[in-house]
Design a protein around this motif. Structure first.
Motif, PDB file in Angstrom:
ATOM      1  N   GLY A 147      66.487  69.202  46.084  1.00  0.00           N
ATOM      2  CA  GLY A 147      66.483  69.141  44.630  1.00  0.00           C
ATOM      3  C   GLY A 147      67.753  68.615  43.998  1.00  0.00           C
ATOM      4  O   GLY A 147      67.924  68.726  42.775  1.00  0.00           O
ATOM      5  N   ARG A 148      68.649  68.019  44.791  1.00  0.00           N
ATOM      6  CA  ARG A 148      69.892  67.476  44.244  1.00  0.00           C
ATOM      7  C   ARG A 148      70.063  66.022  44.667  1.00  0.00           C
ATOM      8  O   ARG A 148      69.711  65.645  45.790  1.00  0.00           O
ATOM      9  N   ALA A 183      83.783  61.953  36.819  1.00  0.00           N
ATOM     10  CA  ALA A 183      82.767  62.981  37.061  1.00  0.00           C
ATOM     11  C   ALA A 183      83.332  64.085  37.934  1.00  0.00           C
ATOM     12  O   ALA A 183      84.010  63.808  38.928  1.00  0.00           O
ATOM     13  N   GLU A 184      83.049  65.317  37.552  1.00  0.00           N
ATOM     14  CA  GLU A 184      83.469  66.457  38.363  1.00  0.00           C
ATOM     15  C   GLU A 184      82.542  66.661  39.560  1.00  0.00           C
ATOM     16  O   GLU A 184      82.987  67.065  40.637  1.00  0.00           O
ATOM     17  N   ALA A 185      81.262  66.419  39.354  1.00  0.00           N
ATOM     18  CA  ALA A 185      80.273  66.734  40.381  1.00  0.00           C
ATOM     19  C   ALA A 185      80.070  65.571  41.342  1.00  0.00           C
ATOM     20  O   ALA A 185      80.132  64.401  40.943  1.00  0.00           O
ATOM     21  N   THR A 186      79.804  65.886  42.598  1.00  0.00           N
ATOM     22  CA  THR A 186      79.428  64.869  43.578  1.00  0.00           C
ATOM     23  C   THR A 186      77.915  64.807  43.769  1.00  0.00           C
ATOM     24  O   THR A 186      77.410  63.919  44.454  1.00  0.00           O
ATOM     25  N   SER A 187      77.205  65.770  43.181  1.00  0.00           N
ATOM     26  CA  SER A 187      75.745  65.734  43.170  1.00  0.00           C
ATOM     27  C   SER A 187      75.259  66.431  41.911  1.00  0.00           C
ATOM     28  O   SER A 187      75.981  67.232  41.317  1.00  0.00           O
ATOM     29  N   LEU A 188      74.030  66.111  41.510  1.00  0.00           N
ATOM     30  CA  LEU A 188      73.437  66.698  40.315  1.00  0.00           C
ATOM     31  C   LEU A 188      72.045  67.226  40.648  1.00  0.00           C
ATOM     32  O   LEU A 188      71.351  66.687  41.522  1.00  0.00           O
ATOM     33  N   ALA A 189      71.644  68.256  39.939  1.00  0.00           N
ATOM     34  CA  ALA A 189      70.275  68.752  40.075  1.00  0.00           C
ATOM     35  C   ALA A 189      69.298  67.699  39.568  1.00  0.00           C
ATOM     36  O   ALA A 189      69.608  66.897  38.681  1.00  0.00           O
ATOM     37  N   HIS A 208      75.186  58.019  37.047  1.00  0.00           N
ATOM     38  CA  HIS A 208      76.593  57.857  36.693  1.00  0.00           C
ATOM     39  C   HIS A 208      76.878  58.385  35.295  1.00  0.00           C
ATOM     40  O   HIS A 208      77.859  59.112  35.072  1.00  0.00           O
ATOM     41  N   ALA A 209      76.036  58.015  34.331  1.00  0.00           N
ATOM     42  CA  ALA A 209      76.259  58.447  32.953  1.00  0.00           C
ATOM     43  C   ALA A 209      76.101  59.954  32.813  1.00  0.00           C
ATOM     44  O   ALA A 209      76.888  60.610  32.123  1.00  0.00           O
ATOM     45  N   SER A 210      75.090  60.518  33.477  1.00  0.00           N
ATOM     46  CA  SER A 210      74.869  61.961  33.402  1.00  0.00           C
ATOM     47  C   SER A 210      76.046  62.717  33.990  1.00  0.00           C
ATOM     48  O   SER A 210      76.500  63.731  33.439  1.00  0.00           O
ATOM     49  N   ALA A 211      76.569  62.226  35.115  1.00  0.00           N
ATOM     50  CA  ALA A 211      77.680  62.910  35.772  1.00  0.00           C
ATOM     51  C   ALA A 211      78.953  62.851  34.929  1.00  0.00           C
ATOM     52  O   ALA A 211      79.689  63.836  34.832  1.00  0.00           O
ATOM     53  N   ALA A 212      79.214  61.693  34.323  1.00  0.00           N
ATOM     54  CA  ALA A 212      80.454  61.519  33.572  1.00  0.00           C
ATOM     55  C   ALA A 212      80.378  62.077  32.164  1.00  0.00           C
ATOM     56  O   ALA A 212      81.317  62.716  31.682  1.00  0.00           O
ATOM     57  N   LEU A 213      79.273  61.831  31.480  1.00  0.00           N
ATOM     58  CA  LEU A 213      79.166  62.160  30.057  1.00  0.00           C
ATOM     59  C   LEU A 213      78.446  63.483  29.812  1.00  0.00           C
ATOM     60  O   LEU A 213      78.680  64.128  28.788  1.00  0.00           O
ATOM     61  N   GLY A 214      77.575  63.866  30.727  1.00  0.00           N
ATOM     62  CA  GLY A 214      76.843  65.119  30.571  1.00  0.00           C
ATOM     63  C   GLY A 214      77.450  66.278  31.328  1.00  0.00           C
ATOM     64  O   GLY A 214      77.220  67.435  30.996  1.00  0.00           O
ATOM     65  N   GLY A 215      78.201  65.954  32.382  1.00  0.00           N
ATOM     66  CA  GLY A 215      78.872  67.000  33.132  1.00  0.00           C
ATOM     67  C   GLY A 215      78.077  67.507  34.316  1.00  0.00           C
ATOM     68  O   GLY A 215      76.932  67.093  34.552  1.00  0.00           O
ATOM     69  N   PRO A 216      78.648  68.441  35.073  1.00  0.00           N
ATOM     70  CA  PRO A 216      78.046  68.884  36.332  1.00  0.00           C
ATOM     71  C   PRO A 216      76.743  69.653  36.181  1.00  0.00           C
ATOM     72  O   PRO A 216      76.013  69.821  37.158  1.00  0.00           O
ATOM     73  N   LYS A 217      76.423  70.126  34.978  1.00  0.00           N
ATOM     74  CA  LYS A 217      75.172  70.843  34.768  1.00  0.00           C
ATOM     75  C   LYS A 217      74.023  69.921  34.343  1.00  0.00           C
ATOM     76  O   LYS A 217      72.924  70.394  34.049  1.00  0.00           O
ATOM     77  N   SER A 218      74.275  68.619  34.296  1.00  0.00           N
ATOM     78  CA  SER A 218      73.215  67.664  33.957  1.00  0.00           C
ATOM     79  C   SER A 218      72.085  67.731  34.980  1.00  0.00           C
ATOM     80  O   SER A 218      72.303  68.050  36.151  1.00  0.00           O
ATOM     81  N   ILE A 219      70.894  67.406  34.515  1.00  0.00           N
ATOM     82  CA  ILE A 219      69.711  67.361  35.390  1.00  0.00           C
ATOM     83  C   ILE A 219      69.098  65.973  35.272  1.00  0.00           C
ATOM     84  O   ILE A 219      68.848  65.490  34.167  1.00  0.00           O
ATOM     85  N   VAL A 220      68.870  65.337  36.402  1.00  0.00           N
ATOM     86  CA  VAL A 220      68.389  63.958  36.455  1.00  0.00           C
ATOM     87  C   VAL A 220      66.914  63.933  36.799  1.00  0.00           C
ATOM     88  O   VAL A 220      66.461  64.654  37.697  1.00  0.00           O
ATOM     89  N   GLU A 221      66.164  63.105  36.094  1.00  0.00           N
ATOM     90  CA  GLU A 221      64.743  62.930  36.408  1.00  0.00           C
ATOM     91  C   GLU A 221      64.584  62.126  37.693  1.00  0.00           C
ATOM     92  O   GLU A 221      65.209  61.075  37.861  1.00  0.00           O
ATOM     93  N   TRP A 222      63.730  62.620  38.597  1.00  0.00           N
ATOM     94  CA  TRP A 222      63.413  61.904  39.836  1.00  0.00           C
ATOM     95  C   TRP A 222      61.913  61.645  39.861  1.00  0.00           C
ATOM     96  O   TRP A 222      61.111  62.564  39.821  1.00  0.00           O
ATOM     97  N   ARG A 223      61.553  60.376  39.910  1.00  0.00           N
ATOM     98  CA  ARG A 223      60.141  60.010  39.942  1.00  0.00           C
ATOM     99  C   ARG A 223      59.555  60.454  41.280  1.00  0.00           C
ATOM    100  O   ARG A 223      59.867  59.876  42.324  1.00  0.00           O
ATOM    101  N   TYR A 224      58.693  61.485  41.234  1.00  0.00           N
ATOM    102  CA  TYR A 224      58.212  62.133  42.445  1.00  0.00           C
ATOM    103  C   TYR A 224      57.016  61.362  43.009  1.00  0.00           C
ATOM    104  O   TYR A 224      55.891  61.844  43.065  1.00  0.00           O
ATOM    105  N   PHE A 225      57.318  60.125  43.419  1.00  0.00           N
ATOM    106  CA  PHE A 225      56.353  59.257  44.075  1.00  0.00           C
ATOM    107  C   PHE A 225      56.759  59.140  45.543  1.00  0.00           C
ATOM    108  O   PHE A 225      57.945  59.159  45.865  1.00  0.00           O
ATOM    109  N   ASP A 226      55.799  58.981  46.402  1.00  0.00           N
ATOM    110  CA  ASP A 226      56.093  58.714  47.799  1.00  0.00           C
ATOM    111  C   ASP A 226      56.024  57.203  48.014  1.00  0.00           C
ATOM    112  O   ASP A 226      55.005  56.650  48.425  1.00  0.00           O
TER     113      ASP A 226
END
Length: 366
Positions: free
Chosen positions: A342-343, A132-138, A309-327
């Protein structure tokens, strides 16, 4: 390395969401508990891997399948032959269905085996997938269904204030979508998951009403969700990009979806459709069809980490990950995976990169 033991763990963690949820999405009205099923696989050298499958009301059936059928079947098997093992088990148990409890269970086991493989190699899973190129994803904040314009407005504003530039709604009333767009302003990307409620004609009529709100996509607008020709019609005539895939299972479902020209965005859910092993095949298939992958990640545990992990490696640094916005009252990984501005961090430790907090497992185990 061989599989020595497998354990299923049902967790129930209270949450708040900025207001009561509407019924009929993941449970009853005013749902305020998240039920998750995590799976602990132990190798014969003591290495532990963690997986996760889709939770909520699906848990009893999946837990029973893993405990009584899949678990005993994999004891003693070679961990490094996980892809061969997954195909073998799909073939052996296909008579019980190519979706639902059996595939869900296999998905959780597969994620745990990748976790162990990474730990054995001393590498993060994303490195095993090519790096993976990115260390964080949106991330995009995935809100519950409120069915109330004012609650939608308040929680959209809250998410934007928290730094999210991408939002997902689960509303089905244009008035609530209008409230979200008004609250977010024109520059925030909004997607809409309606959870397969409409006929093709109804979906087209709703697309006419939703078009003014500049949605990035409308997700699963057609019932049944496997009506790929119907989805293709909405995609061609509705004027809003279409996304789908969280209810698809195994590579073949995605092949049929893409062949039908049903989607602009494809959404494999690793904790439901076969784990990381199957997910990487879907990435290759999507690339061949020039279709963007947006992994469905309505999870907080190992299923979320697998998606990162899969998004970072296979989708690349522009991948966007779903975050369940629950408290959530407690997080399985503490603060380590909670998005900041947001990252979300791409874990760099071996395997999935993070270990569940044993105190959370102890305190919230059913």
């Amino acid at each position: 390395m061989k599989i020595a033991h497998i354990e299923t763990i049902h967790l129930r963690i209270p949450f708040t969401t900025g207001g009561p949820s509407a019924g009929g999405v993941w449970g009853g009205k005013d749902l305020q508990m998240v039920d998750s099923l995590v799976v602990k696989v132990t190798a014969d050298d003591g290495t532990v891997g963690w997986g996760e499958t889709f939770g909520f009301t699906a848990i009893p059936s999946v837990k029973a399948v893993i405990d009584t059928i899949l678990g005993p079947e994999i004891i003693g098997r070679n961990i490094h032959q996980r892809e061969k093992l997954m195909v073998e088990l799909q073939k052996k148990f296909h008579i019980f269905g190519r979706s639902g409890a059996f595939i869900y269970g296999l998905s959780a086991i597969d994620i745990a085996l990748w976790d162990i493989a990474g730990k054995a190699a001393g590498q993060p899973v994303h490195a095993l997938l090519g790096g993976a190129e990115a260390t964080s994803l949106a991330t995009y904040a995935s809100l519950i269904r409120y069915a109330d314009p004012e609650l939608v407005r308040v929680n959209v504003q809250r998410a934007v204030k928290d730094g999210y530039k991408y939002l997902k709604l689960h509303e089905i009333d244009p008035a609530t979508v209008a409230a979200a767009r008004e609250a977010a302003g024109p520059d925030i990307e909004i997607t809409l998951d309606v959870n397969a409620p409409w006929t093709v004609r109804e979906a087209l009529d709703m697309a006419d009403r939703l078009r003014p709100y500049n949605l990035r996509w409308i997700e699963e607008p057609v019932w049944p969700p496997e009506d790929y020709d119907g989805l293709a019609t909405v995609r061609k005539q509705g004027g809003i990009p279409v996304a789908a895939g969280e209810n698809a299972s195994t590579l073949m479902d995605f092949q049929h979806m893409l062949k039908a020209g049903a989607v602009d965005f494809i959404q494999p859910s690793p904790s439901k459709m076969g784990g990381i092993t199957e997910l990487r095949k879907v990435y290759a298939l999507a690339n061949a069809h020039s279709t963007e992958v947006r992994v469905h990640t309505f999870y907080d545990g190992p299923g979320l980490l697998a998606s990162v992990h899969a998004s970072a490696a296979l989708g690349g640094p522009k991948s966007i990950v779903e975050w369940r916005y629950f408290d959530l009252e407690a997080q399985l990984y503490g603060d380590a995976i909670i998005p900041k501005e947001g990252r979300i961090v791409v874990p760099q430790g071996p395997g999935l990169g993070l270990e569940p907090n044993p105190d959370v497992i102890r305190d919230y185990r059913i």
